[in-house]
Design a protein around this motif. Structure first.
Motif, mmCIF file in Angstrom:
data_model
loop_
_atom_site.group_PDB
_atom_site.id
_atom_site.type_symbol
_atom_site.label_atom_id
_atom_site.label_comp_id
_atom_site.label_asym_id
_atom_site.label_seq_id
_atom_site.Cartn_x
_atom_site.Cartn_y
_atom_site.Cartn_z
ATOM 1 N N LYS A 292 0.862 -1.178 -0.201
ATOM 2 C CA LYS A 292 -0.204 -0.072 -0.146
ATOM 3 C C LYS A 292 0.743 1.111 0.113
ATOM 4 N N HIS A 293 2.174 0.949 0.159
ATOM 5 C CA HIS A 293 3.019 2.363 0.164
ATOM 6 C C HIS A 293 3.851 2.217 -1.102
ATOM 7 N N GLY A 294 3.626 1.478 -1.856
ATOM 8 C CA GLY A 294 4.326 1.380 -3.220
ATOM 9 C C GLY A 294 5.116 0.164 -3.407
ATOM 10 N N PRO A 295 5.819 -0.128 -4.874
ATOM 11 C CA PRO A 295 6.188 -1.324 -4.789
ATOM 12 C C PRO A 295 7.648 -1.311 -4.177
ATOM 13 N N VAL A 296 8.051 -2.633 -3.774
ATOM 14 C CA VAL A 296 9.180 -2.947 -3.038
ATOM 15 C C VAL A 296 10.076 -4.049 -3.581
ATOM 16 N N LYS A 297 11.345 -3.749 -4.239
ATOM 17 C CA LYS A 297 11.991 -4.969 -4.867
ATOM 18 C C LYS A 297 12.930 -5.748 -3.813
ATOM 19 N N THR A 298 12.772 -6.923 -4.093
ATOM 20 C CA THR A 298 13.335 -7.920 -2.689
ATOM 21 C C THR A 298 14.834 -8.302 -3.310
ATOM 22 N N ASP A 299 15.350 -7.713 -4.329
ATOM 23 C CA ASP A 299 16.723 -8.188 -4.884
ATOM 24 C C ASP A 299 17.768 -8.183 -3.799
ATOM 25 N N HIS A 300 17.825 -6.987 -2.992
ATOM 26 C CA HIS A 300 19.061 -6.915 -2.184
ATOM 27 C C HIS A 300 18.528 -7.044 -0.667
ATOM 28 N N ILE A 301 17.212 -7.725 -0.418
ATOM 29 C CA ILE A 301 17.246 -8.004 1.157
ATOM 30 C C ILE A 301 17.972 -9.148 1.399
ATOM 31 N N LEU A 302 18.482 -9.146 2.562
ATOM 32 C CA LEU A 302 18.808 -10.419 3.054
ATOM 33 C C LEU A 302 18.192 -11.325 3.625
ATOM 34 N N PHE A 303 18.191 -12.581 3.261
ATOM 35 C CA PHE A 303 17.295 -13.749 3.919
ATOM 36 C C PHE A 303 18.261 -14.809 4.522
ATOM 37 N N ILE A 304 17.893 -14.840 5.693
ATOM 38 C CA ILE A 304 18.336 -15.811 6.767
ATOM 39 C C ILE A 304 17.455 -16.735 7.121
ATOM 40 N N ALA A 305 17.736 -18.106 6.612
ATOM 41 C CA ALA A 305 16.783 -19.302 6.915
ATOM 42 C C ALA A 305 17.338 -20.021 7.903
ATOM 43 N N ALA A 306 16.532 -20.752 8.923
ATOM 44 C CA ALA A 306 16.930 -21.542 10.209
ATOM 45 C C ALA A 306 16.036 -22.713 10.121
ATOM 46 N N GLY A 307 16.527 -23.858 10.592
ATOM 47 C CA GLY A 307 15.685 -25.197 11.006
ATOM 48 C C GLY A 307 16.452 -26.031 11.460
ATOM 49 N N ALA A 308 15.698 -26.982 12.361
ATOM 50 C CA ALA A 308 16.442 -27.827 13.272
ATOM 51 C C ALA A 308 16.873 -29.063 12.224
ATOM 52 N N PHE A 309 16.153 -29.355 11.024
ATOM 53 C CA PHE A 309 16.303 -30.459 10.158
ATOM 54 C C PHE A 309 16.539 -31.919 10.861
ATOM 55 N N HIS A 310 15.382 -32.117 11.812
ATOM 56 C CA HIS A 310 15.538 -33.396 12.239
ATOM 57 C C HIS A 310 15.105 -34.483 11.625
ATOM 58 N N VAL A 311 13.967 -34.184 10.822
ATOM 59 C CA VAL A 311 13.368 -35.015 10.092
ATOM 60 C C VAL A 311 13.857 -35.185 8.618
ATOM 61 N N SER A 312 13.974 -33.963 8.130
ATOM 62 C CA SER A 312 14.238 -33.641 6.848
ATOM 63 C C SER A 312 15.736 -33.179 6.903
ATOM 64 N N LYS A 313 15.923 -32.865 5.495
ATOM 65 C CA LYS A 313 17.572 -32.319 5.391
ATOM 66 C C LYS A 313 17.677 -31.124 4.283
ATOM 67 N N PRO A 314 18.483 -30.351 4.402
ATOM 68 C CA PRO A 314 18.509 -29.178 3.385
ATOM 69 C C PRO A 314 18.404 -29.599 2.023
ATOM 70 N N SER A 315 18.733 -30.620 1.552
ATOM 71 C CA SER A 315 18.619 -31.159 0.370
ATOM 72 C C SER A 315 17.014 -31.470 -0.100
#
Length: 442
Positions: A292-315
């Motif tokens: 509502k405040h106008g378009p936002v480009k996400t090209d340079h936003i830093l994404f940090i993902a996290a997970g325990a990966f007990h059952v699944s794995k990153p692959s």
């Protein structure tokens, strides 16, 4: 953004987080690269994309805390979202694009506060004049003699006001209240913004009403400073700055990403999980999100993902999404030695927190070194026997240990309380030995 070197960033994180040096180094380099990118020539700057990070490790080892402290250091808009809350387009649940909208809303609040702070001196000057008008109502006589007398009285009051002599005096202040009736807007899940826009639209249709309040000068001053500062802030400029800050230095922390990892050969909800990954993919890759405040480009936003990966794995994540998180760091489980350091070393250590809380009741709480080691040992033992929840186990153990003291603190005559190893064992040994009981209590 503050100009910290990677070593300084790690050193700052060390004040709050024990261990996990690999993760700290990875985020320190990612943050420094933000600054480096700003120094590069314009034609190359847009080509340099952030190297997103995926943290792998059990719960309670510091994944969220590292990202949160990093955002504070960067003075950047930061939002934490849980991947499991999102659903594929067409399913009931939150839309993945809402994470970018929420980030922009936080950036606007951040920039607005900064701009209001810059305007505070001018706002204080305006407030002083408004307070003098309230203290000297009805100055309508325009004859030269009267004007000079009124100015002399005003100058005397100004001096008293600045000295704080009039803080306890009462004035009548007009405050704005909306005449819009209270109402709830029910929108489909994922379209929360539509409901907010409708409420805003209706809010503008109803005229603003004012009501008079009789309050002290000291209270009126703060209300008027805020009002005057808000008037001086240019909201168009705030929105433009917030959009730029979101695009150039925003950080989105996606927790529980392992919960949307689709295990091969399984059906049912796995389809929706893969759909969420495909919806997240264009945002992480770089796309334009309408807000509502106008378009936002996400090209340079830093994404940090996290997970325990007990059952699944990153692959198990779809290959395209894996490729957008090139930096992977593993956070290890915490042992007894690290629990001891968590209780004593950080700036916000639990021992310091509880001591400060009980200090408000004039109780000087002291922990013997053996008692702290006993607490660390118990936390490790309970984690091994039941569920490993990392450093969060220390919170439950400390709360149980100090439960009686916290309850009776206001009535105690003894003002110096020492917790030794014997006291720790007396209060917790039975619970920690009984595995079934410790599951419920610790």
């Amino acid at each position: 953004m503050t100009n910290f070197t990677p070593r300084e960033i790690v050193s700052e994180l060390d004040r709050y987080i024990i261990g996990q040096n690999d993760a700290k180094r990875a985020v320190a380099v990612a943050l420094r690269n933000r600054w480096r990118r700003q120094q590069v020539s314009d034609d190359l700057r847009d080509e340099i994309v952030p190297k997103n990070i995926i943290m792998i490790g059990p719960t309670g080892v510091g994944k969220t805390e590292i990202a949160r402290r990093l955002a504070k250091l960067a003075q950047a808009p930061f939002i934490k979202v849980e991947a499991s809350k999102f659903t594929e387009v067409g399913y009931v649940g939150r839309d993945v694009e809402s994470m970018v909208r929420d980030l922009l809303d936080l950036a606007i609040i951040m920039v607005k506060e900064e701009e209001a702070q810059k305007m505070r001196i001018k706002a204080e000057a305006n407030t002083e004049e408004r307070l003098l008008d309230l203290l000297l109502p009805g100055q309508t006589d325009q004859s030269p003699d009267k004007l000079e007398q009124q100015q002399h009285t005003r100058d005397k009051l100004r001096k008293l006001l600045r000295m704080g002599e009039l803080d306890e005096r009462f004035v009548e202040l007009e405050t704005e209240t909306s005449s819009m009736p209270q109402m709830g807007i029910f929108t489909p899940q994922g379209n929360e913004e539509l409901g907010m826009n409708i409420k805003e639209m209706f809010g503008n249709l109803f005229p603003k009403q004012t009501k008079r309040k009789r309050i002290k000068v000291s209270e009126a001053r703060e209300i008027l400073i805020e009002t005057e500062a808000e008037k001086l802030v240019d909201m168009e400029n705030v929105t433009a700055l917030a959009r730029e800050r979101t695009e150039q230095s925003g950080i989105i922390f996606i927790d529980e990403i392992d919960k949307i990892a689709s295990r091969e050969g399984l059906g049912g909800p796995e389809v929706s999980r893969e759909g969420v990954q495909r919806d997240i993919l264009p945002i992480v890759e770089g796309s334009t999100i309408n807000t509502k405040h106008g378009p936002v480009k996400t090209d340079h936003i830093l994404f940090i993902a996290a997970g325990a990966f007990h059952v699944s794995k990153p692959s198990d994540l779809i290959p395209e999404l894996q490729g957008r998180f090139p930096i992977r760091v593993e956070l290890h489980s915490l042992d007894e030695k690290e629990f001891y350091r968590i209780l004593t070393e950080p700036k916000n250590a639990l021992i310091r927190q509880y001591s400060a809380l009980l200090k408000t009741e004039s109780i000087d709480l002291e922990f013997a070194d053996e008692a702290i080691r006993e607490l660390a040992s118990m936390a490790k033992m309970v984690n091994e026997r039941t569920e490993n929840i990392g450093a969060r186990r220390l919170h439950t153990i400390m709360e149980k240990l100090l439960e009686e003291l916290s309850f009776n603190a206001s009535e105690l005559t003894e003002r110096h309380v020492v917790i030794d190893a014997e006291e720790v064992r007396r209060r917790l040994a039975e619970i920690s030995k009984d595995e079934d009981l410790s599951r419920y209590i610790l």
